[in-house]
Write a protein that holds these residues in place. Structure first.
Motif, short mmCIF file in Angstrom:
data_model
loop_
_atom_site.label_atom_id
_atom_site.label_comp_id
_atom_site.label_asym_id
_atom_site.label_seq_id
_atom_site.Cartn_x
_atom_site.Cartn_y
_atom_site.Cartn_z
N ALA A 74 0.79 -1.30 -0.11
CA ALA A 74 -0.09 -0.01 -0.02
C ALA A 74 0.86 1.26 0.01
N GLN A 77 0.62 8.55 -0.96
CA GLN A 77 1.10 8.90 -1.97
C GLN A 77 0.49 10.50 -1.67
N VAL A 82 -3.49 4.99 0.08
CA VAL A 82 -4.01 4.06 -1.09
C VAL A 82 -4.00 2.90 -0.35
N ARG A 84 -4.14 -0.33 -1.37
CA ARG A 84 -3.66 -1.35 -2.39
C ARG A 84 -3.02 -0.89 -3.59
N LEU A 85 -1.89 -0.79 -3.56
CA LEU A 85 -1.08 -0.52 -4.87
C LEU A 85 -0.51 -1.68 -5.31
N GLY A 88 2.60 -2.68 -10.08
CA GLY A 88 1.56 -2.59 -11.06
C GLY A 88 2.31 -2.85 -12.55
N PHE A 116 -1.88 -6.10 -9.73
CA PHE A 116 -1.86 -4.78 -9.09
C PHE A 116 -1.83 -3.73 -10.14
N ARG A 118 -4.27 -1.86 -11.82
CA ARG A 118 -5.16 -0.82 -11.55
C ARG A 118 -5.56 0.18 -12.81
N TYR A 185 0.20 -2.28 3.97
CA TYR A 185 -0.73 -3.10 3.34
C TYR A 185 -1.26 -4.00 4.38
N ASN A 253 6.95 8.99 -1.63
CA ASN A 253 5.93 8.27 -0.97
C ASN A 253 6.11 7.14 0.02
N ASP A 255 5.28 4.24 -0.28
CA ASP A 255 5.56 3.11 -1.12
C ASP A 255 6.96 2.96 -1.94
#
Length: 496
Positions: A74, A77, A82, A84-85, A88, A116, A118, A185, A253, A255
Motif C-alpha cells: 500500500a 502518495q 491508498v 492497495r497499490l 503494477g 495490481f 489498476r 498493506y 511516497n 511506497d
C-alpha cells in the motif's frame, strides 16, 4: 550463465504477493548490460550468451529456479493513503546470493500488466528506464546506497504516455523491494499475523543483529521497536547523503521508501544546479511537498507511518506502544543532523568536529543561494581553492553575487588551519567527497532523446562519464557544466 535463484519472498504466504509471469514482448533487443554488476552477482560471464540474456531480461524466458511474482503493498502518495497499490508493472524473479554472500533481489520493471496494475498497461517507456539506469548507477558510483541497474532491453513495442514512446524493460537489483508501504498493506487490513511475519522476515534478512540479540528475543515488543530504530538510522544516513550531492528524489511516497535504506524508484528525480532548498523538478509535485529541503522531514514522516503499523507488535497497550515508538522517532532529527554534518564536513575538508561547524556550513549554503551558485561545482571548486588561492576567481565566477562567498572564505580558511592535516591531504579528501560529474538534467535528457531516435551513443558516453564521478576526465569537461539557459530542464516525469 545465470546464478542460482532462491525464493525467500515467494515462500511467504500467498497474501504477500500474486504469482505472475512476465508478459512476452514482440522484438526484444539488449541495449545495456552491466557486466561489473553481473560479475558481482555471480553470473558466469565466460558463458555469457547475449541471446539468452535478451530473452531473460525482456521477460520472454523465465530463468530456471525463478518463480516470478508481483509484490503486494500500500502507501501514502503525496500524503493520501491508498490501501492497495502493489507492483503494477514490476515482476520479482527471485533472489540470488552474490559473491559477498548477500541476498539480492532481481526484478524486471515493465514486465506487463499484473493483478495490481489498476488499469495501467504494465509497461515502461524507454526514457524512464534509461533515466533510472543512469541515475541509479551514478548514485552507486558516488557511494550512496541504491538499487542498481543490471540491464535495459527495448521491447519493439510502443507505449502511450503523453505521446507514443518506445517500450523498454529495466532489470533492477536491490537488497530488498520491501517498502514502508508493504507494512501498511497488512496494517490497513488489520492483519497482525501478516505484519509479524513480514517484520520477522525483514529482521532475519536485513537486520540479523536484532534476531541474534538475546535481550531483544526475550522481549518481543522491544525487537520490533529496535527494528524501527534500525530502519530510521539507515534512512537518516541515506537522506543526508542525498543532500550532499544535491539529489531530489521527487516522489518520496511511503511506497517508495525501502526498508533496507536504499534509494529506490527513480521516477521524476533530478539533481539541483543553482542552490535553493525549495527546488522541485517533479511534474506531479505541484505543492513542493518533496522539495530538496523538505526531504529530511518527509523521511521522518514516512518513518512515523512505519511505526504506526508496528504498534500492535510493540505493546498490547496502544498508549504504551505509541509512547515507546514516539520516543524512538524523536531521536531522528538529532540523528539526521549528525549524519548531515558528517557529510558536509567531509565536503569542506574537515575531519575534526567543532561546535560552530553547522553554522559555517549553513552560511556557505546561504551564500550559494544568494549568488545562485551551482551546488556541485561550488564544492568541487572549493577543493581547488584549498590547494591554491589562485583558484578563487574561478570560484567567484560561479556566483552572480560574490560578497557573501568572499566573506565566508576567510572563515573557512581559519577553520581549515585548525585541521591536523597537510593541505594536500585536505584537497585529496575534498576531491573524494565532492563529485565533479553528476547526472545533470539536460545531459540525461539529451541521452534519452537520442535513444528514442535509436541512437544510444550519448547514453553510453554519459554512462561511462558517470561511472567515475570523482575523477578528472580530460576532454569531457563539458559534462561537468550546468545547463545553458536554452538547455535547462525544469520538469521531470514519472514513467507511469
Amino acid at each position: 550463465m545465470l546464478p542460482t535463484f532462491t525464493l525467500h519472498y515467494a515462500r511467504l504466504p500467498a497474501r504477500f504477493h500474486e504469482r505472475f509471469d512476465p508478459v512476452p514482448v514482440a522484438s526484444p533487443a539488449l541495449v545495456a548490460f552491466n557486466r561489473p554488476l553481473a560479475e558481482e552477482l555471480g553470473f558466469d560471464l565466460d558463458a555469457y550468451d547475449e541471446a539468452l540474456a535478451t530473452e531473460v531480461f525482456s521477460g520472454n524466458r523465465v530463468p530456471d529456479g525463478a518463480e516470478p511474482l508481483a509484490m503486494a503493498y500500500a502507501g501514502h502518495q503525496f500524503g493520501n493513503f491508498v490501501p492497495r497499490l502493489g507492483d503494477g508493472r514490476a515482476v520479482l524473479l527471485g533472489e540470488v546470493t552474490d559473491r559477498r554472500g548477500r541476498l539480492r533481489d532481481i526484478q524486471l520493471k515493465g514486465g506487463g500488466r499484473t493483478p495490481f496494475s489498476r488499469g495501467g498497461d504494465g509497461r515502461a517507456p524507454l526514457g524512464p528506464v534509461l533515466r533510472e539506469y543512469l541515475v541509479s548507477e551514478a548514485m552507486h558510483a558516488m557511494g550512496i546506497p541504491t538499487t542498481r541497474a543490471l540491464a535495459a532491453v527495448t521491447t519493439g513495442e510502443r507505449v502511450i504516455r503523453r505521446i507514443p514512446e518506445p517500450g523498454a524493460i529495466l532489470t533492477r537489483v536491490a537488497a530488498s523491494h520491501i517498502r514502508v508501504g508493504t507494512f501498511q498493506y497488512f496494517a490497513g487490513r488489520g492483519d497482525i499475523e501478516g505484519l509479524r511475519e513480514l517484520a520477522d522476515h525483514v529482521i532475519a534478512r536485513h537486520y540479523p543483529e536484532l534476531a541474534d540479540s538475546e535481550h531483544l528475543n526475550r522481549l518481543e515488543g522491544e525487537r520490533y521497536l529496535a527494528l524501527i530504530e534500525a530502519i530510521q538510522a539507515r534512512q537518516a544516513t541515506l537522506i543526508a547523503r542525498w543532500m550532499g550531492v544535491g539529489f531530489i528524489h521527487g516522489v518520496m511516497n511511503t511506497d517508495n521508501m525501502s526498508i533496507a535504506g536504499e534509494t529506490i524508484d527513480f521516477g521524476p528525480c533530478a539533481f539541483m544546479e543553482a542552490y535553493h532548498p525549495r527546488t522541485v523538478f517533479s511534474s506531479i509535485d505541484e505543492g513542493g511537498r518533496y522539495a530538496y529541503g523538505n526531504q529530511p522531514g518527509i523521511g521522518q514522516w514516512n518513518l512515523a507511518r512505519l511505526a504506526e503499523t508496528l504498534l500492535p507488535l510493540i505493546d498490547e497497550d496502544q498508549e504504551r506502544a505509541v509512547a515507546k515508538a514516539t520516543e524512538v522517532l524523536e531521536t531522528y532529527p538529532a540523528r539526521f543532523e549528525t549524519e548531515k554534518l558528517a557529510v558536509m564536513r567531509a565536503k569542506l575538508g574537515l575531519a575534526r568536529e567543532e561546535e560552530d561547524d553547522g553554522e559555517l556550513i549553513e552560511s556557505l549554503l546561504e551564500a550559494m543561494q544568494a549568488g545562485r551558485a551551482d551546488f556541485t561545482l561550488t564544492f568541487r571548486q572549493l577543493s581547488d581553492v584549498a590547494a591554491s588561492a589562485e583558484s578563487e576567481p574561478a570560484l567567484f565566477d560561479l556566483f552572480e553575487r560574490t560578497e557573501a562567498i568572499q566573506a565566508w572564505l576567510g572563515r573557512w580558511r581559519e577553520r581549515l588551519a585548525r585541521e591536523a592535516a597537510a593541505p594536500d591531504e585536505i584537497v585529496r579528501r575534498m576531491c573524494a567527497a565532492n563529485p565533479k560529474y553528476i547526472p545533470r538534467n539536460h545531459r540525461v535528457q539529451e541521452a534519452l532523446t537520442a535513444a528514442d531516435d535509436g541512437d544510444f551513443g550519448p547514453f553510453e558516453t554519459l554512462r561511462e562519464v558517470l561511472s567515475r564521478p570523482f575523477d578528472e576526465q580530460p576532454g569531457r569537461e563539458e559534462y561537468a557544466l550546468p545547463a545553458a539557459p536554452s538547455e535547462q530542464v525544469f520538469r521531470t516525469f514519472c514513467g507511469t
